[in-house]
Each structure stands twice: as C-alpha cells, then as structure tokens.
Design a protein around this motif. Structure first.
Motif, PDB file in Angstrom:
ATOM      1  N   UNK A 106       0.846  -1.197   0.000  1.00 54.02           N
ATOM      2  CA  UNK A 106       0.000   0.000   0.000  1.00 54.02           C
ATOM      3  C   UNK A 106       0.883   1.249   0.000  1.00 54.02           C
ATOM      4  N   UNK A 107       1.945   1.224   0.812  1.00 53.67           N
ATOM      5  CA  UNK A 107       2.852   2.369   0.894  1.00 53.67           C
ATOM      6  C   UNK A 107       3.480   2.669  -0.458  1.00 53.67           C
ATOM      7  N   UNK A 108       3.986   1.645  -1.116  1.00 55.78           N
ATOM      8  CA  UNK A 108       4.620   1.845  -2.421  1.00 55.78           C
ATOM      9  C   UNK A 108       3.620   2.342  -3.457  1.00 55.78           C
ATOM     10  N   UNK A 109       2.420   1.792  -3.426  1.00 58.09           N
ATOM     11  CA  UNK A 109       1.380   2.172  -4.377  1.00 58.09           C
ATOM     12  C   UNK A 109       0.934   3.621  -4.169  1.00 58.09           C
ATOM     13  N   UNK A 110       0.869   4.057  -2.920  1.00 58.11           N
ATOM     14  CA  UNK A 110       0.311   5.376  -2.609  1.00 58.11           C
ATOM     15  C   UNK A 110       1.329   6.476  -2.386  1.00 58.11           C
ATOM     16  N   UNK A 111       2.604   6.177  -2.420  1.00 57.68           N
ATOM     17  CA  UNK A 111       3.614   7.221  -2.218  1.00 57.68           C
ATOM     18  C   UNK A 111       3.455   8.395  -3.197  1.00 57.68           C
ATOM     19  N   UNK A 112       3.218   8.146  -4.481  1.00 59.85           N
ATOM     20  CA  UNK A 112       3.030   9.309  -5.375  1.00 59.85           C
ATOM     21  C   UNK A 112       1.822  10.163  -4.974  1.00 59.85           C
ATOM     22  N   UNK A 113       0.747   9.529  -4.525  1.00 58.24           N
ATOM     23  CA  UNK A 113      -0.441  10.276  -4.098  1.00 58.24           C
ATOM     24  C   UNK A 113      -0.162  11.067  -2.818  1.00 58.24           C
ATOM     25  N   UNK A 114       0.589  10.465  -1.912  1.00 56.79           N
ATOM     26  CA  UNK A 114       0.954  11.144  -0.663  1.00 56.79           C
ATOM     27  C   UNK A 114       1.845  12.347  -0.972  1.00 56.79           C
ATOM     28  N   UNK A 115       2.824  12.163  -1.876  1.00 59.92           N
ATOM     29  CA  UNK A 115       3.698  13.270  -2.268  1.00 59.92           C
ATOM     30  C   UNK A 115       2.886  14.413  -2.876  1.00 59.92           C
ATOM     31  N   UNK A 116       1.919  14.069  -3.730  1.00 64.74           N
ATOM     32  CA  UNK A 116       1.076  15.101  -4.361  1.00 64.74           C
ATOM     33  C   UNK A 116       0.226  15.821  -3.320  1.00 64.74           C
ATOM     34  N   UNK A 117      -0.340  15.076  -2.373  1.00 61.52           N
ATOM     35  CA  UNK A 117      -1.165  15.689  -1.327  1.00 61.52           C
ATOM     36  C   UNK A 117      -0.323  16.620  -0.454  1.00 61.52           C
ATOM     37  N   UNK A 118       0.899  16.192  -0.133  1.00 59.29           N
ATOM     38  CA  UNK A 118       1.788  17.048   0.676  1.00 59.29           C
ATOM     39  C   UNK A 118       2.139  18.332  -0.062  1.00 59.29           C
ATOM     40  N   UNK A 119       2.447  18.204  -1.346  1.00 59.23           N
ATOM     41  CA  UNK A 119       2.796  19.385  -2.132  1.00 59.23           C
ATOM     42  C   UNK A 119       1.615  20.353  -2.205  1.00 59.23           C
ATOM     43  N   UNK A 120       0.412  19.822  -2.426  1.00 57.46           N
ATOM     44  CA  UNK A 120      -0.780  20.675  -2.477  1.00 57.46           C
ATOM     45  C   UNK A 120      -1.022  21.357  -1.134  1.00 57.46           C
TER      46      UNK A 120
END
Length: 168
Positions: A106-120
């Motif tokens: 789950x972590x590997x799959x969602x890291x790009x989404x987490x990075x995008x949410x943090x940037x936003x």
C-alpha cells in the motif's frame, strides 16, 4: 472473576496496552524494511546495510538487536575466518512479514499520491501564510502592546469556584 471464555478479566483489560508493544515493532521506522529484506533469505549485516536505504550502522545494529530480542529474527555466528554473522527470520518473523506485506505494498502504491497531497497542502499553507501577512490585524489582540495586567483583570468575567467568587 472470569469472562465467558474463561479468561480472567484483568488479562483481557491489559491486552490493548500489550498490543502497543507489537505496534512499536510494526511502527518502527526501520524494522519492517529489515524484515522485508530478510524475507528473501538470510543476510549478512553489510548486505542489510546496503539494501535498507538511509539506515546508519548504529540504527541497523539497534534494530537487529530489538528484532532478535522480540523473536522476529535469529543471529547466527559462523566460525570462519573472518567471522561471519548472518540474520534470518524466525517462523514468527515470517508471519510478521506476511501480515505487513499489504501495508508495505500500500505504501509503495500510494507514495506518489501522498507526495502530491503534501505538495498541495504546502502550497495552500504557503498561500494562506502570505494572505495573513498581507491583512492588517484587527480586534483586541491586534495591538502589538498587550493591555496592562490590571486592565485585563478588571475586564475579566467573575466566576464562582466552590462557593467563592474569583476573577479569571
């Protein structure tokens, strides 16, 4: 006094607190990464150090000792020259790996989404900060000089505490 399944109530009440000990292993920054590497078979210290990106030698040592103490892995010293130490998962360590594999996936799959949410979030927070700096302060807290203590006490609302009147 016992519960319906015969287990003492006191033991049941302590279970949630004891589970924190297990969650400390799972929630540790390095443990699951080490366990994941050991799921591929026994590894030497230096192999683990190279495979777990960013871990220091000291943290790897501390992590391995903790996992060994908890029965998650075994440490084997081979009597060869130079001495050779390897680490391997125990059967309990294997079940930990199986239980946590979905979390790591789950972590590997969602890291790009987490990075995008943090940037936003960071962009919004930065814009909000700039907007607040541009607005002049208003209201009683806007003054850079707080009111004298006596003035604050005089405007405080009296409250009753256990039959006594006090000013807060």
């Amino acid at each position: 006094m016992s519960t319906a399944d015969g287990e003492p109530r006191r033991a049941r009440a302590q279970e949630p607190c004891r589970t924190r000990e297990v969650l400390d292993i799972v929630g540790d920054k390095w443990s699951l990464l080490v366990v994941r590497q050991l799921s591929r078979g026994p590894r030497r210290f230096i192999e683990l150090k190279r495979a777990v990106d960013g871990i220091s030698q000291r943290m790897l040592t501390v992590t391995l000792r903790g996992l060994e103490r908890d029965g998650i892995l075994t440490r084997t010293v081979h009597n060869v020259m130079p001495p050779h130490v390897s680490y391997a998962l125990t059967p309990m360590g294997t079940t930990l790996r199986e239980a946590t594999a979905p979390l790591l996936e789950w972590s590997l799959l969602n890291l790009p989404h987490i990075d995008a949410a943090r940037a936003a979030y960071d962009t919004r927070a930065e814009q909000d900060g700039k907007a607040r700096q541009a607005q002049p302060p208003t209201g009683p807290s806007a003054s850079p000089h707080p009111a004298p203590r006596e003035a604050r006490q005089a405007t405080a609302t009296p409250t009753t505490v256990q039959g006594r009147q006090s000013s807060r």
